[in-house]
Motif scaffolding. Structure first.
Motif, PDB file in Angstrom:
ATOM      1  N   UNK A 140     -28.366 -73.296  88.500  1.00  0.00           N
ATOM      2  CA  UNK A 140     -27.032 -72.721  88.416  1.00  0.00           C
ATOM      3  C   UNK A 140     -26.812 -72.370  86.953  1.00  0.00           C
ATOM      4  N   UNK A 141     -26.575 -71.080  86.696  1.00  0.00           N
ATOM      5  CA  UNK A 141     -26.583 -70.610  85.305  1.00  0.00           C
ATOM      6  C   UNK A 141     -25.291 -69.885  84.947  1.00  0.00           C
ATOM      7  N   UNK A 142     -25.025 -69.844  83.628  1.00  0.00           N
ATOM      8  CA  UNK A 142     -23.874 -69.086  83.125  1.00  0.00           C
ATOM      9  C   UNK A 142     -24.288 -67.633  82.899  1.00  0.00           C
ATOM     10  N   UNK A 187     -19.589 -77.764  86.536  1.00  0.00           N
ATOM     11  CA  UNK A 187     -19.269 -76.429  86.050  1.00  0.00           C
ATOM     12  C   UNK A 187     -19.789 -75.370  87.026  1.00  0.00           C
ATOM     13  N   UNK A 188     -19.040 -74.291  87.157  1.00  0.00           N
ATOM     14  CA  UNK A 188     -19.414 -73.227  88.093  1.00  0.00           C
ATOM     15  C   UNK A 188     -20.281 -72.184  87.399  1.00  0.00           C
ATOM     16  N   UNK A 189     -21.326 -71.763  88.088  1.00  0.00           N
ATOM     17  CA  UNK A 189     -22.195 -70.700  87.588  1.00  0.00           C
ATOM     18  C   UNK A 189     -22.807 -69.960  88.764  1.00  0.00           C
ATOM     19  N   UNK A 244     -23.982 -65.689  94.284  1.00  0.00           N
ATOM     20  CA  UNK A 244     -23.120 -66.759  94.775  1.00  0.00           C
ATOM     21  C   UNK A 244     -22.770 -67.705  93.636  1.00  0.00           C
ATOM     22  N   UNK A 245     -21.510 -68.068  93.567  1.00  0.00           N
ATOM     23  CA  UNK A 245     -21.051 -69.031  92.577  1.00  0.00           C
ATOM     24  C   UNK A 245     -21.165 -70.433  93.165  1.00  0.00           C
ATOM     25  N   UNK A 246     -21.679 -71.350  92.365  1.00  0.00           N
ATOM     26  CA  UNK A 246     -21.947 -72.695  92.865  1.00  0.00           C
ATOM     27  C   UNK A 246     -21.815 -73.701  91.733  1.00  0.00           C
ATOM     28  N   UNK A 301     -22.698 -77.235  95.740  1.00  0.00           N
ATOM     29  CA  UNK A 301     -21.487 -76.769  96.408  1.00  0.00           C
ATOM     30  C   UNK A 301     -21.362 -75.274  96.166  1.00  0.00           C
ATOM     31  N   UNK A 302     -21.354 -74.486  97.231  1.00  0.00           N
ATOM     32  CA  UNK A 302     -21.124 -73.048  97.093  1.00  0.00           C
ATOM     33  C   UNK A 302     -19.626 -72.844  96.914  1.00  0.00           C
TER      34      UNK A 302
END
Length: 505
Positions: A341-343, A353-355, A388-390, A399-400
């Motif tokens: 999961x990346x920025x 954090x969401x990425x 998709x943000x996760x 968590x999507x």
């Protein structure tokens, strides 16, 4: 020696020749009979000019012909292109022309559309008819099989060769052909078997449409890889489905959330014996939490998976041990797939954090057909960027949060519709919910909820929704507008078409 996924049928026809492979209505085929029909169809394809690398279009339902044609293409190195039978003639024509196919297999039930298709300009040279009343110049599917040799073919096929092209649903624009290789499908099957309690004695019912990656490759292809039995059904009816579980002693089942939700609404659900069902999987869209709770209460081990057409489709799955404890998560990645999961600068984000979720592994597609720029944008350094943000939690569960394009920014705050939708589904009179943003001069965007009611005689106002959500989510996430509709627009795989809803904002 047969190579690629066609080798599965060869092996099973030797090891478990009398084991039932496919069932469709009254037709029942053992692995020996299934392999024999696939061989005959492969040889028939060659006789009418299908060659390695050629695309073969298929406008078929969940019938044995759909699965036979896919494996027949695989054995000779052709590329199988299943087409959504709910599309319009022009939409089908787009896929025909984009895939540059010469051969087109279709079910008799689609003859009116196909007759219209014949009047359009395309490169199609041969129509193959399944069923009664074929067109005057059409080849007849069963005649091709009856008149062809059952000789086993030996083509030079490698795992990196493309065997199937599935067109993305096109919810945000023109569909793109995701090129899936023999290796993609085989490694997806291996991942599935490692992550769920598959056994070669299992029996599944494939009722989710096979033109979609969920219907084709969540249970159907993995179970055929394992040597189990696939029952095909081309009509989804929740009562009929429960009866089939009861009668056929189905052991595992994949459905999209809208189908699971329909099952929970069957009035006499508890009168059916579904004790044979060892486990169930939901995927294709977030499953309402009320549905998960319904099956948990009935002691049916429930897995929630996440995947995409471009990843064949397995990306991650929440196992039965954590379904209650980690409700809302889609679990962790399988053994042969990696996720990050990346920025926006491709840096890994910390837990919480969401990425953007990106995927790497042997299940990632070869690319988009004839779209090098789209491929380059989607696959970078071997990683597929899902859009998709996760987020990860502290234990590494995924968590999507939402689709990148669906995120709403209101007053500088990021709002993820899925969070609001899951709470709305808990309302006793809401059967469907979609949340989206609309332009707002003051806040940039404001939030709107589009809902369908279980009982339309009981109205639901904005104030009612506000009162229900108050205290459950932050105030800035509470929708300022509410629209009640009879039903939300969905594509054939059950995904809500927010692009349609946005056009009405």
């Amino acid at each position: 020696m047969v190579k690629g996924i066609g080798s599965w049928l060869v092996k099973h026809s030797k090891v478990r020749p009398d084991r039932l492979a496919l069932i469709y209505n009254e037709r029942r085929f053992t692995y020996t009979e299934f392999n024999d029909r696939v061989n005959r169809l492969s040889n028939a394809f060659l006789s009418i000019g299908v060659r390695k690398g050629d695309r073969v279009n298929a406008l078929l339902f969940n019938t044995n012909e759909m699965v036979e044609a896919m494996f027949a293409c695989a054995k000779i190195g052709a590329i199988f292109v299943p087409i959504n039978f709910r599309l319009s003639t022009d939409e089908v024509l787009y896929i025909v022309n984009d895939s540059r196919a010469y051969h087109f297999i279709y079910d008799a039930r689609m003859k009116p559309l196909v007759d219209e298709l014949r009047t359009k300009e395309s490169c199609l040279l041969e129509y193959i008819h399944v069923g009664n009343n074929p067109g005057e110049d059409d080849s007849v599917y069963e005649d091709l099989i009856a008149n062809a040799s059952n000789e086993e073919l030996d083509f030079d096929i490698r795992l990196e060769d493309v065997h199937m092209m599935m067109y993305t649903s096109g919810t945000t624009g023109k569909p793109k052909g995701a090129m899936l290789t023999h290796g993609n499908t085989q490694w997806n099957a291996i991942n599935s078997i490692h992550s769920t309690p598959f056994d070669n004695s299992d029996i599944t019912l494939s009722v989710a449409p096979l033109f979609h990656i969920g219907g084709m490759s969540v249970f159907t292809t993995p179970l055929l890889y394992k040597g189990g039995t696939v029952i095909l059904d081309d009509t989804f009816d929740p009562t009929r489905l429960l009866q089939k579980i009861n009668d056929e002693r189905i052991t595992c089942l994949f459905l999209v959330p809208v189908m699971w939700q329909a099952l929970t609404s069957v009035p006499n659900f508890n009168s059916y014996d579904i004790s044979s069902l060892r486990f169930a999987v939901s995927g294709g869209a977030p499953c309402p939490i009320t549905v998960l709770e319904f099956f948990q209460e009935r002691d049916i081990p429930f897995y929630e998976g996440f995947g995409l057409t471009e990843t064949a489709p397995f990306v991650c799955i929440l196992d039965k041990e954590n379904t209650i404890r980690k409700n809302g998560s889609v679990g962790k990645e399988p053994i042969h797939t990696n996720v990050r999961i990346v920025d926006p600068f491709d840096r890994d984000v910390p837990p919480g954090k969401v990425g953007e979720l990106i995927v790497n592994g042997p299940n990632v597609m070869a690319g988009y057909w004839n779209k090098p720029e789209a491929t380059k944008e989607a696959i970078k350094n071997g990683w597929f960027y899902t859009g998709d943000l996760a987020k990860f939690d502290e234990e590494g569960f995924i968590y999507i949060v939402d689709r990148k394009k669906d995120m709403i920014i209101t007053g500088g705050e990021n709002v993820y519709p899925i969070e609001i939708e899951q709470v709305l589904y808990r309302h006793p009179n809401i059967s469907e919910a979609a949340v989206l943003g609309y332009p707002d001069d003051q806040w940039g965007e404001s939030i709107k909820a589009v809902i369908a009611l279980k009982d339309s005689s009981q109205s639901l106002s904005v104030r009612d929704v506000e009162a229900f959500l108050d205290g459950k989510i932050a105030k800035f996430k509470i929708p300022k507008r509410v629209e009640v509709v009879d039903a939300l627009p969905r594509n054939a795989t059950g995904k809500i078409l927010k692009i349609v809803l946005r056009q009405k904002v």
